[in-house]
Design a protein around this motif. Sequence first.
Motif, mmCIF file in Angstrom:
data_model
loop_
_atom_site.group_PDB
_atom_site.id
_atom_site.type_symbol
_atom_site.label_atom_id
_atom_site.label_comp_id
_atom_site.label_asym_id
_atom_site.label_seq_id
_atom_site.Cartn_x
_atom_site.Cartn_y
_atom_site.Cartn_z
ATOM 1 N N VAL A 1 0.828 -1.207 0.000
ATOM 2 C CA VAL A 1 0.000 0.000 0.000
ATOM 3 C C VAL A 1 0.862 1.257 0.000
ATOM 4 O O VAL A 1 0.626 2.196 -0.781
ATOM 5 N N TYR A 2 1.901 1.300 0.856
ATOM 6 C CA TYR A 2 2.683 2.542 0.901
ATOM 7 C C TYR A 2 3.541 2.717 -0.342
ATOM 8 O O TYR A 2 3.848 3.851 -0.738
ATOM 9 N N VAL A 3 3.923 1.628 -1.022
ATOM 10 C CA VAL A 3 4.655 1.780 -2.284
ATOM 11 C C VAL A 3 3.743 2.388 -3.345
ATOM 12 O O VAL A 3 4.153 3.284 -4.102
ATOM 13 N N VAL A 4 2.492 1.920 -3.393
ATOM 14 C CA VAL A 4 1.526 2.483 -4.344
ATOM 15 C C VAL A 4 1.288 3.964 -4.036
ATOM 16 O O VAL A 4 1.246 4.804 -4.943
ATOM 17 N N LEU A 5 1.133 4.295 -2.758
ATOM 18 C CA LEU A 5 0.931 5.696 -2.379
ATOM 19 C C LEU A 5 2.139 6.556 -2.751
ATOM 20 O O LEU A 5 1.983 7.688 -3.224
ATOM 21 N N MET A 6 3.337 6.020 -2.538
ATOM 22 C CA MET A 6 4.546 6.762 -2.929
ATOM 23 C C MET A 6 4.551 7.037 -4.434
ATOM 24 O O MET A 6 4.894 8.139 -4.875
ATOM 25 N N LEU A 7 4.173 6.028 -5.218
ATOM 26 C CA LEU A 7 4.138 6.182 -6.672
ATOM 27 C C LEU A 7 3.144 7.270 -7.067
ATOM 28 O O LEU A 7 3.446 8.131 -7.915
ATOM 29 N N LEU A 8 1.968 7.268 -6.443
ATOM 30 C CA LEU A 8 0.957 8.280 -6.763
ATOM 31 C C LEU A 8 1.443 9.676 -6.394
ATOM 32 O O LEU A 8 1.235 10.641 -7.144
ATOM 33 N N TYR B 1 2.108 12.764 -8.985
ATOM 34 C CA TYR B 1 1.447 14.062 -8.759
ATOM 35 C C TYR B 1 2.468 15.194 -8.669
ATOM 36 O O TYR B 1 2.278 16.267 -9.261
ATOM 37 N N ARG B 2 3.586 14.978 -7.956
ATOM 38 C CA ARG B 2 4.599 16.020 -7.798
ATOM 39 C C ARG B 2 5.253 16.369 -9.135
ATOM 40 O O ARG B 2 5.635 17.508 -9.382
ATOM 41 N N ASP B 3 5.421 15.348 -9.987
ATOM 42 C CA ASP B 3 6.059 15.575 -11.292
ATOM 43 C C ASP B 3 5.058 15.998 -12.362
ATOM 44 O O ASP B 3 5.365 15.962 -13.555
ATOM 45 N N GLU B 4 3.839 16.335 -11.936
ATOM 46 C CA GLU B 4 2.789 16.816 -12.842
ATOM 47 C C GLU B 4 2.535 15.822 -13.970
ATOM 48 O O GLU B 4 2.464 16.163 -15.149
ATOM 49 N N LEU B 5 2.409 14.559 -13.543
ATOM 50 C CA LEU B 5 2.058 13.453 -14.445
ATOM 51 C C LEU B 5 3.128 13.178 -15.489
ATOM 52 O O LEU B 5 2.873 12.488 -16.483
ATOM 53 N N ARG B 6 4.338 13.743 -15.315
ATOM 54 C CA ARG B 6 5.430 13.467 -16.267
ATOM 55 C C ARG B 6 6.665 13.012 -15.485
ATOM 56 O O ARG B 6 7.700 13.705 -15.475
ATOM 57 N N PRO B 7 6.569 11.869 -14.792
ATOM 58 C CA PRO B 7 7.704 11.414 -13.985
ATOM 59 C C PRO B 7 8.883 10.986 -14.845
ATOM 60 O O PRO B 7 8.737 10.615 -16.008
ATOM 61 N N HIS B 8 10.066 11.048 -14.237
ATOM 62 C CA HIS B 8 11.297 10.647 -14.917
ATOM 63 C C HIS B 8 11.277 9.130 -15.125
ATOM 64 O O HIS B 8 10.830 8.389 -14.252
ATOM 65 N N PRO B 9 11.778 8.640 -16.306
ATOM 66 C CA PRO B 9 11.791 7.188 -16.552
ATOM 67 C C PRO B 9 12.544 6.405 -15.471
ATOM 68 O O PRO B 9 12.170 5.278 -15.131
ATOM 69 N N GLY B 10 13.611 7.003 -14.927
ATOM 70 C CA GLY B 10 14.365 6.313 -13.885
ATOM 71 C C GLY B 10 13.542 6.092 -12.634
ATOM 72 O O GLY B 10 13.597 5.024 -12.002
ATOM 73 N N SER B 11 12.758 7.100 -12.249
ATOM 74 C CA SER B 11 11.925 6.955 -11.059
ATOM 75 C C SER B 11 10.810 5.948 -11.301
ATOM 76 O O SER B 11 10.460 5.177 -10.399
ATOM 77 N N LEU B 12 10.260 5.928 -12.516
ATOM 78 C CA LEU B 12 9.241 4.925 -12.838
ATOM 79 C C LEU B 12 9.824 3.508 -12.782
ATOM 80 O O LEU B 12 9.183 2.567 -12.300
ATOM 81 N N GLY B 13 11.041 3.359 -13.267
ATOM 82 C CA GLY B 13 11.701 2.049 -13.216
ATOM 83 C C GLY B 13 11.937 1.597 -11.789
ATOM 84 O O GLY B 13 11.739 0.412 -11.454
ATOM 85 N N PHE B 14 12.351 2.548 -10.955
ATOM 86 C CA PHE B 14 12.564 2.201 -9.550
ATOM 87 C C PHE B 14 11.272 1.733 -8.904
ATOM 88 O O PHE B 14 11.243 0.716 -8.199
ATOM 89 N N PHE B 15 10.182 2.471 -9.115
ATOM 90 C CA PHE B 15 8.925 2.093 -8.472
ATOM 91 C C PHE B 15 8.349 0.795 -9.053
ATOM 92 O O PHE B 15 7.646 0.067 -8.358
ATOM 93 N N ALA B 16 8.647 0.512 -10.316
ATOM 94 C CA ALA B 16 8.236 -0.777 -10.878
ATOM 95 C C ALA B 16 8.953 -1.910 -10.149
ATOM 96 O O ALA B 16 8.346 -2.950 -9.812
#
Length: 331
Positions: free
Chosen positions: A25-32, A36-51
């Motif tokens: 749950v907290y990983v999903v919340l962190m991702l959201l 939101y902070r990146d205005e729906l355009r997150p960095h690919p590296g951060s998306l890879g980390f959260f995946a």
Amino acid sequence: MPNQSFISKSHYRLYDAIVPLFRLVYVVLMLLVMVYRDELRPHPGSLGFFALYLGYATALLVFKKVRAYLVLRHPFLIGSFETVLLTIGVGYTGGSHGPFHLIYLLVIAFFAIVHNLKASLLMGGLCALCYAGMVLVLGEGLTYHVVIELIFLFSFAIFIGSINQRISQYTMKMAIYDQLTSLYNRQYFYGELQNKLAFAEKNQRNLSLIVLDVNDFKQMNDRHGHLQGDRILVQVGAVIRGQARAGDIAARYGGDEFVILMPNTDKAKASQLCSQLQALIRESSAGVTVSAGFATYPNDGVAPDSLFHAADMVMYREKQAKGQMACPPTD
């Protein structure tokens, strides 16, 4: 001292009922929050980390045996790995100013539930170190605010670890000791009987078991009251505890029946100890007598039930003689 794993595993069940789902749950919340902070355009590296983080959290939720193995067998490995992952996640969601910067408190608390005070302090130190490293990497600096939070993290580790240690000690006392006589209780004794028999079989050692029962205990209760009966049980328990050797397991089996499990003890030694106990109890308890019997592995039984039954039958045959006969001589 009994093995602490008896308590650790019971605490693990509490941990296991909460943490795996909470982690996901907290990983999903962190991702959201990151999106939101990146205005729906997150960095690919951060998306890879959260995946990766989501995959890890999901795997630990699904595979229960892997989860139990890591938490109970390699606690610092999984604790360190999760703290590093958490630190990266906190960094992606605002660092020391984000909504997750105090989630380290939960990591320390959950770690303390399963492990001891020393482990809690080590995890507190690791969390503080990772948090300090994160704020330095993000360029936030060790401000007064951050230093106070670091002190608070380590203080919380001391606090929660100390509380858990007290709770563990109390839980152990309630779980394995008889509250009247301070001997071990029946549940703990039977578990140790199984363990000691397995050890004796593996290493080809003797193992003896003494069973004692207070003579005419019901009549004494009826005549003098239950408080006097309790005093007699306490006196008998004190004699048994005083005569038990290092490594012996002395327990109140139930009611007025006591047992002593004696590793590396043959028939001759068991017979000697049995007779000594009867004499000492008679001398120290104002004439109270006990009937007693013993059995030795492997001659009298190779399974827990059969060995206990053999000793119990000898004791009951003696009880028929009103407690006047000493333990039977060795063959």
